[in-house]
Write an enzyme that holds these catalytic residues in place. Structure first.
Site, PDB file in Angstrom:
ATOM      1  N   ASP A 108      41.677  50.023  42.430  1.00 10.88           N
ATOM      2  CA  ASP A 108      41.766  48.518  41.562  1.00 10.88           C
ATOM      3  C   ASP A 108      42.851  47.452  42.257  1.00 10.88           C
ATOM      4  O   ASP A 108      43.887  47.277  42.595  1.00 10.88           O
ATOM      5  CB  ASP A 108      43.120  49.310  40.440  1.00 10.88           C
ATOM      6  N   ASP A 158      40.550  40.848  38.475  1.00 13.92           N
ATOM      7  CA  ASP A 158      41.024  42.261  38.909  1.00 13.92           C
ATOM      8  C   ASP A 158      39.534  43.009  39.052  1.00 13.92           C
ATOM      9  O   ASP A 158      38.515  42.703  37.936  1.00 13.92           O
ATOM     10  CB  ASP A 158      41.794  42.210  37.433  1.00 13.92           C
ATOM     11  N   GLU A 217      34.865  48.055  37.891  1.00  9.97           N
ATOM     12  CA  GLU A 217      35.939  47.175  37.531  1.00  9.97           C
ATOM     13  C   GLU A 217      35.643  46.065  37.680  1.00  9.97           C
ATOM     14  O   GLU A 217      35.207  45.830  38.997  1.00  9.97           O
ATOM     15  CB  GLU A 217      36.817  46.987  37.243  1.00  9.97           C
ATOM     16  N   HIS A 276      40.433  43.991  29.345  1.00  7.33           N
ATOM     17  CA  HIS A 276      41.935  43.733  28.456  1.00  7.33           C
ATOM     18  C   HIS A 276      41.182  41.649  28.983  1.00  7.33           C
ATOM     19  O   HIS A 276      40.338  40.916  30.052  1.00  7.33           O
ATOM     20  CB  HIS A 276      42.319  43.536  29.521  1.00  7.33           C
ATOM     21  N   HIS A 336      47.304  41.197  31.507  1.00  7.00           N
ATOM     22  CA  HIS A 336      46.534  41.620  30.152  1.00  7.00           C
ATOM     23  C   HIS A 336      46.577  40.710  29.138  1.00  7.00           C
ATOM     24  O   HIS A 336      48.123  41.091  28.321  1.00  7.00           O
ATOM     25  CB  HIS A 336      47.201  43.266  29.458  1.00  7.00           C
ATOM     26  N   GLU A 376      36.388  47.633  32.783  1.00 11.23           N
ATOM     27  CA  GLU A 376      36.936  48.065  33.025  1.00 11.23           C
ATOM     28  C   GLU A 376      35.992  50.536  32.849  1.00 11.23           C
ATOM     29  O   GLU A 376      37.283  50.653  32.262  1.00 11.23           O
ATOM     30  CB  GLU A 376      37.951  48.258  33.833  1.00 11.23           C
TER      31      GLU A 376
END
Ligand code: MN
Ligand code: MN
Length: 294
Positions: A85, A96, A277, A155, A163, A188
């Site tokens: 990640d 992300d 993700e 998010h 976040h 994700e």
């Protein structure tokens, strides 16, 4: 969203795409997690971005928040199911993204199912769709023999905020929050052959500055100055290359509430966890994926 901001989101996205390629070639059996983390984070920097958080290298029943600590000797085994990640930011605008890797090939089918689920989720996102509708869609499209992890969510992203308030669950939920043009969102879905819940495990090696008030003592204050350079984004203890004294200072700052110390999240019945993700920018019709292929 103005053109400048959009360009920065796209540049951050390009950096994590390169870092994903680096991760794929670095992740071979016997490779040290320390070495993998360094290579991936360096790829982000070489692309002209900065890590938005330490690369997470959670394996098997670990779902998130494992990154090697200073001196960790963990090495990759062929059967490991590794979630890589990666976060990058350009001037605070974050990409992300996560892929699941397994060198044995035994998990290819599940990894593909996870990637397909992410693709279906991304195709569903556009201005006017609600967070509740997306969660319902993801859960409906999930493969029948695996569970979606219910307490891990996508998010919103904000400038220097990973976040940013609104959570994007991967299951049926009642949120009427509507996606709007220009929103930056991380989508994700996590899948598991376990129960579909994660719980907090041991504290890992990821921290985040919560508050800088009341920090006392020379070692803590010097450490604080370095930590402030991350602008409130999560960081790894290994980035600070801490001396024994500095490790104690880190612990004190956790105890005093100045730092958040992230627990490693593990599947509650030790199921194997898969993750895919993307970061997207919401458009009038559809969305733009900033993070390339997975
Ligand atoms: Mn992520
Ligand atoms: Mn994320």
């Amino acid at each position: 969203m103005d053109d400048e901001t959009r360009r920065k989101y796209l540049e951050a996205g390009e950096a994590v795409q390169k870092a994903k390629e680096t991760a794929r070639s670095a992740c071979e059996p016997g490779a040290g997690f320390q070495e993998i983390a360094q290579k991936v984070e360096q790829a982000v920097r070489d692309a002209g971005a900065e890590p938005a958080f330490p690369v997470n290298l959670s394996r098997n029943d670990e779902a998130a928040h494992y990154t090697p600590g200073p001196g960790t000797g963990r090495t990759l085994e062929a059967e490991d199911v590794l979630k890589v990640d990666i976060g990058a930011h350009v001037d605070g605008y974050i990409a992300d993204t996560a892929v699941t890797l397994n060198t044995s090939g035994e998990h290819d089918e599940r990894i593909k199912q996870n990637r397909n689920l992410l693709e279906k989720a991304v195709e569903f996102v556009e201005a006017g769709v609600t967070v509740g509708e997306l969660g319902t869609h993801i859960q409906r499209e999930a493969p029948g023999d695996l569970n979606v992890i219910q307490n891990l969510t996508g998010h919103y992203l904000g400038r220097y905020v990973q976040h940013a308030g609104v959570s994007v669950p991967n299951v049926n939920n009642t949120s009427e929050h509507e996606f709007k043009t220009g929103d930056a969102v991380a989508i994700e879905p996590f899948l598991t052959d376990g129960t579909g819940q994660v719980r907090n495990g041991k504290p890992g090696n990821i921290y985040r500055l919560e508050s800088d008030s009341g920090v006392r003592g020379r070692t803590q204050r010097k450490l604080l100055d370095r930590i402030k350079e991350y602008n409130g984004l999560p960081f790894a203890s290994r980035w600070l290359d801490p001396s024994g004294r500095e490790r104690m200072a880190l612990q004190k700052m956790v105890q005093s509430g100045n730092l958040e110390h992230y627990d490693i999240l593990t599947e509650s019945r030790s199921g194997t966890v898969y993750q895919a993700e993307h970061t997207v920018l919401v458009e009038e019709n559809g969305c733009t994926v900033t993070t390339g292929d997975i």
